[in-house]
Design a protein around this motif. Sequence first.
Motif, PDB file in Angstrom:
ATOM      1  N   PHE A 117      -1.733  28.241  69.834  1.00 49.47           N
ATOM      2  CA  PHE A 117      -2.373  27.858  71.093  1.00 49.47           C
ATOM      3  C   PHE A 117      -1.348  27.845  72.220  1.00 49.47           C
ATOM      4  N   THR A 118      -1.820  28.120  73.431  1.00 53.59           N
ATOM      5  CA  THR A 118      -1.016  27.855  74.624  1.00 53.59           C
ATOM      6  C   THR A 118      -1.811  26.936  75.543  1.00 53.59           C
ATOM      7  N   LEU A 119      -1.108  26.004  76.165  1.00 51.62           N
ATOM      8  CA  LEU A 119      -1.693  25.088  77.143  1.00 51.62           C
ATOM      9  C   LEU A 119      -0.895  25.229  78.429  1.00 51.62           C
ATOM     10  N   GLU A 120      -1.593  25.396  79.518  1.00 48.94           N
ATOM     11  CA  GLU A 120      -0.927  25.622  80.791  1.00 48.94           C
ATOM     12  C   GLU A 120      -1.637  24.844  81.893  1.00 48.94           C
ATOM     13  N   GLY A 121      -0.879  24.104  82.679  1.00 44.05           N
ATOM     14  CA  GLY A 121      -1.499  23.368  83.774  1.00 44.05           C
ATOM     15  C   GLY A 121      -0.686  22.161  84.178  1.00 44.05           C
ATOM     16  N   LYS A 122      -1.342  21.251  84.873  1.00 43.04           N
ATOM     17  CA  LYS A 122      -0.680  20.051  85.373  1.00 43.04           C
ATOM     18  C   LYS A 122      -0.650  18.972  84.288  1.00 43.04           C
ATOM     19  N   ASN A 123       0.495  18.341  84.130  1.00 41.84           N
ATOM     20  CA  ASN A 123       0.617  17.172  83.259  1.00 41.84           C
ATOM     21  C   ASN A 123       0.197  17.443  81.809  1.00 41.84           C
ATOM     22  N   VAL A 124       0.538  18.612  81.295  1.00 42.90           N
ATOM     23  CA  VAL A 124       0.192  18.942  79.912  1.00 42.90           C
ATOM     24  C   VAL A 124       0.869  17.960  78.960  1.00 42.90           C
ATOM     25  N   ILE A 125       2.166  17.737  79.158  1.00 44.21           N
ATOM     26  CA  ILE A 125       2.909  16.855  78.259  1.00 44.21           C
ATOM     27  C   ILE A 125       2.344  15.439  78.286  1.00 44.21           C
ATOM     28  N   SER A 126       2.061  14.920  79.477  1.00 47.47           N
ATOM     29  CA  SER A 126       1.562  13.548  79.561  1.00 47.47           C
ATOM     30  C   SER A 126       0.186  13.411  78.925  1.00 47.47           C
ATOM     31  N   GLN A 127      -0.641  14.452  78.987  1.00 50.38           N
ATOM     32  CA  GLN A 127      -1.942  14.390  78.330  1.00 50.38           C
ATOM     33  C   GLN A 127      -1.802  14.470  76.802  1.00 50.38           C
ATOM     34  N   LEU A 128      -0.857  15.263  76.319  1.00 50.93           N
ATOM     35  CA  LEU A 128      -0.619  15.330  74.879  1.00 50.93           C
ATOM     36  C   LEU A 128      -0.032  14.025  74.345  1.00 50.93           C
ATOM     37  N   GLN A 129       0.629  13.264  75.210  1.00 50.30           N
ATOM     38  CA  GLN A 129       1.227  11.986  74.800  1.00 50.30           C
ATOM     39  C   GLN A 129       0.203  11.062  74.142  1.00 50.30           C
ATOM     40  N   GLN A 162       7.745  24.893  77.028  1.00 46.67           N
ATOM     41  CA  GLN A 162       8.339  26.105  77.590  1.00 46.67           C
ATOM     42  C   GLN A 162       8.857  25.917  79.012  1.00 46.67           C
ATOM     43  N   GLY A 163       8.521  24.788  79.633  1.00 45.91           N
ATOM     44  CA  GLY A 163       9.064  24.527  80.953  1.00 45.91           C
ATOM     45  C   GLY A 163       7.998  24.371  82.020  1.00 45.91           C
ATOM     46  N   THR A 164       8.469  24.142  83.247  1.00 48.18           N
ATOM     47  CA  THR A 164       7.609  23.903  84.405  1.00 48.18           C
ATOM     48  C   THR A 164       7.999  24.857  85.510  1.00 48.18           C
ATOM     49  N   ASP A 165       7.006  25.507  86.124  1.00 49.78           N
ATOM     50  CA  ASP A 165       7.337  26.464  87.184  1.00 49.78           C
ATOM     51  C   ASP A 165       7.390  25.777  88.544  1.00 49.78           C
ATOM     52  N   GLU A 166       7.542  26.580  89.602  1.00 48.52           N
ATOM     53  CA  GLU A 166       7.737  26.028  90.948  1.00 48.52           C
ATOM     54  C   GLU A 166       6.492  25.323  91.479  1.00 48.52           C
ATOM     55  N   THR A 167       5.336  25.524  90.847  1.00 50.19           N
ATOM     56  CA  THR A 167       4.102  24.846  91.264  1.00 50.19           C
ATOM     57  C   THR A 167       3.807  23.630  90.386  1.00 50.19           C
ATOM     58  N   ASP A 168       4.809  23.191  89.620  1.00 43.67           N
ATOM     59  CA  ASP A 168       4.667  22.056  88.708  1.00 43.67           C
ATOM     60  C   ASP A 168       3.655  22.323  87.588  1.00 43.67           C
ATOM     61  N   THR A 169       3.476  23.578  87.266  1.00 37.58           N
ATOM     62  CA  THR A 169       2.612  23.956  86.141  1.00 37.58           C
ATOM     63  C   THR A 169       3.440  23.988  84.866  1.00 37.58           C
ATOM     64  N   GLU A 170       3.027  23.209  83.881  1.00 35.31           N
ATOM     65  CA  GLU A 170       3.725  23.155  82.596  1.00 35.31           C
ATOM     66  C   GLU A 170       3.079  24.133  81.616  1.00 35.31           C
ATOM     67  N   LYS A 171       3.915  24.701  80.758  1.00 32.62           N
ATOM     68  CA  LYS A 171       3.413  25.613  79.730  1.00 32.62           C
ATOM     69  C   LYS A 171       3.916  25.144  78.368  1.00 32.62           C
ATOM     70  N   GLY A 184     -10.231  20.467  83.531  1.00 34.88           N
ATOM     71  CA  GLY A 184     -10.053  20.779  84.945  1.00 34.88           C
ATOM     72  C   GLY A 184      -8.612  21.014  85.333  1.00 34.88           C
ATOM     73  N   THR A 185      -7.683  20.535  84.508  1.00 29.24           N
ATOM     74  CA  THR A 185      -6.264  20.669  84.851  1.00 29.24           C
ATOM     75  C   THR A 185      -5.472  21.485  83.845  1.00 29.24           C
ATOM     76  N   ILE A 186      -6.063  21.767  82.683  1.00 28.88           N
ATOM     77  CA  ILE A 186      -5.333  22.493  81.639  1.00 28.88           C
ATOM     78  C   ILE A 186      -6.116  23.723  81.195  1.00 28.88           C
ATOM     79  N   LYS A 187      -5.435  24.854  81.184  1.00 31.89           N
ATOM     80  CA  LYS A 187      -6.007  26.099  80.668  1.00 31.89           C
ATOM     81  C   LYS A 187      -5.590  26.242  79.211  1.00 31.89           C
ATOM     82  N   PHE A 188      -6.566  26.269  78.320  1.00 36.10           N
ATOM     83  CA  PHE A 188      -6.312  26.374  76.877  1.00 36.10           C
ATOM     84  C   PHE A 188      -6.610  27.791  76.423  1.00 36.10           C
ATOM     85  N   ARG A 189      -5.658  28.385  75.679  1.00 39.07           N
ATOM     86  CA  ARG A 189      -5.877  29.728  75.116  1.00 39.07           C
ATOM     87  C   ARG A 189      -5.563  29.712  73.634  1.00 39.07           C
TER      88      ARG A 189
END
Length: 378
Positions: free
Chosen positions: A64-76, A112-121, A145-150
């Motif tokens: 799976f890949t998760l991409e969006g805002k606050n991915v880590i905090s939601q997985l917490q 995988q890190g956070t880009d310049e728009t604060d999007t975490e992957k 609404g904040t995380i794209k799941f693939r």
Amino acid sequence: MTKIDYSNPTLKHTPLYNQSAEINARFTSFSGWEMPVQYNGITLEHQAVRNSAGMFDISHMGKFTLEGKNVISQLQNLVPSDLNRLQPHQAQYTVLLNQQAGIIDDIIIYHQGTDETDTEKVVIIVNAGTKDKDQTWLLEHLDPGTIKFRDLSADKVLIALQGPQATSYLESLVSVDLKPVKAFGHLETSIFGQPAFLARTGYTGEDGFEIMVDSTVGIELWQHLYNVGVIPCGLGCRDTLRLEAAMALYGQDISDTTSPLEAGLGWLVHLDTKGDFIGRKILEQQKTEGVQRKLVGLKTQGRNIARHGYSILSSGQVVGEVTSGTLSPTLGYPIALAYVPSELAKTGTVLDVEIRGKFYPTEVVKRPFYRSTKRGND
């Protein structure tokens, strides 16, 4: 290459199925997949990983890949481990928990890190047999609404290249220096000019990498590694290797009715450094009161192998059950994992295991049974 199709039509097949069939692998059913159980013998393959290098087709696993805002905090909220410790290009082995602190699955989360728009992957690798259950659980508890799941499970090949020589085989194929990559480190690079995700993780107790690439690249990579002498390995030696390293098998050693504290995975539980999460109250109670049973390592003399489901006895009374067992190719004696009452879990305790109607002494020993002295950048 001649296309071979010996497949069982009722089972799923990885993109590398034909590569294994062409070299006469023996297949077995595993979590709905037809997978190689061995190629040239479990012991030979086991020793290749311990002493040189072996490769496994693990493309059946969920990706799976998760991409969006606050991915880590939601997985917490879904795991007992403090993911805020994770830096980009680091990974955490952990468990998804239900409300009773039972283990839904054991997984690896790759930041995988956070880009310049604060999007975490984030990349998450899960077990094959629990993929659909895990996906449902994640989608129920993450904000769509904040995380794209693939789900990339069907699109990607996953090859585990394991053993003390694994890195030397892989570094000739990439332009980056792999030596500085520590255990559970990961990076994105290219192989044969195509994108590749490399992680210094594995399920064997040895150094190595797990490599995720598109299917066409995966087929080419498998064939290249085979041509240069890497030994193909099946599920048979994958089981003996992971058991020597005392790594849990989901559905046997851990399940949705076992907690991480019962399973000896207390090092994944970070009660002091993170807030609320699913299952926390049960774990706090278990931490305070203690658990009633524990998963222990067992060593038996001779060649009397304690297999999955065999009874463990103390003073003639059944007190537990073996979850995994084998004759260790490296150590030369039978080893096993079993749940027993906590008061019997102390190292050195002698119990009995029932094997085909007879009773044999078995000793509680420290885990892991085997620890590699040849591992790389831990």
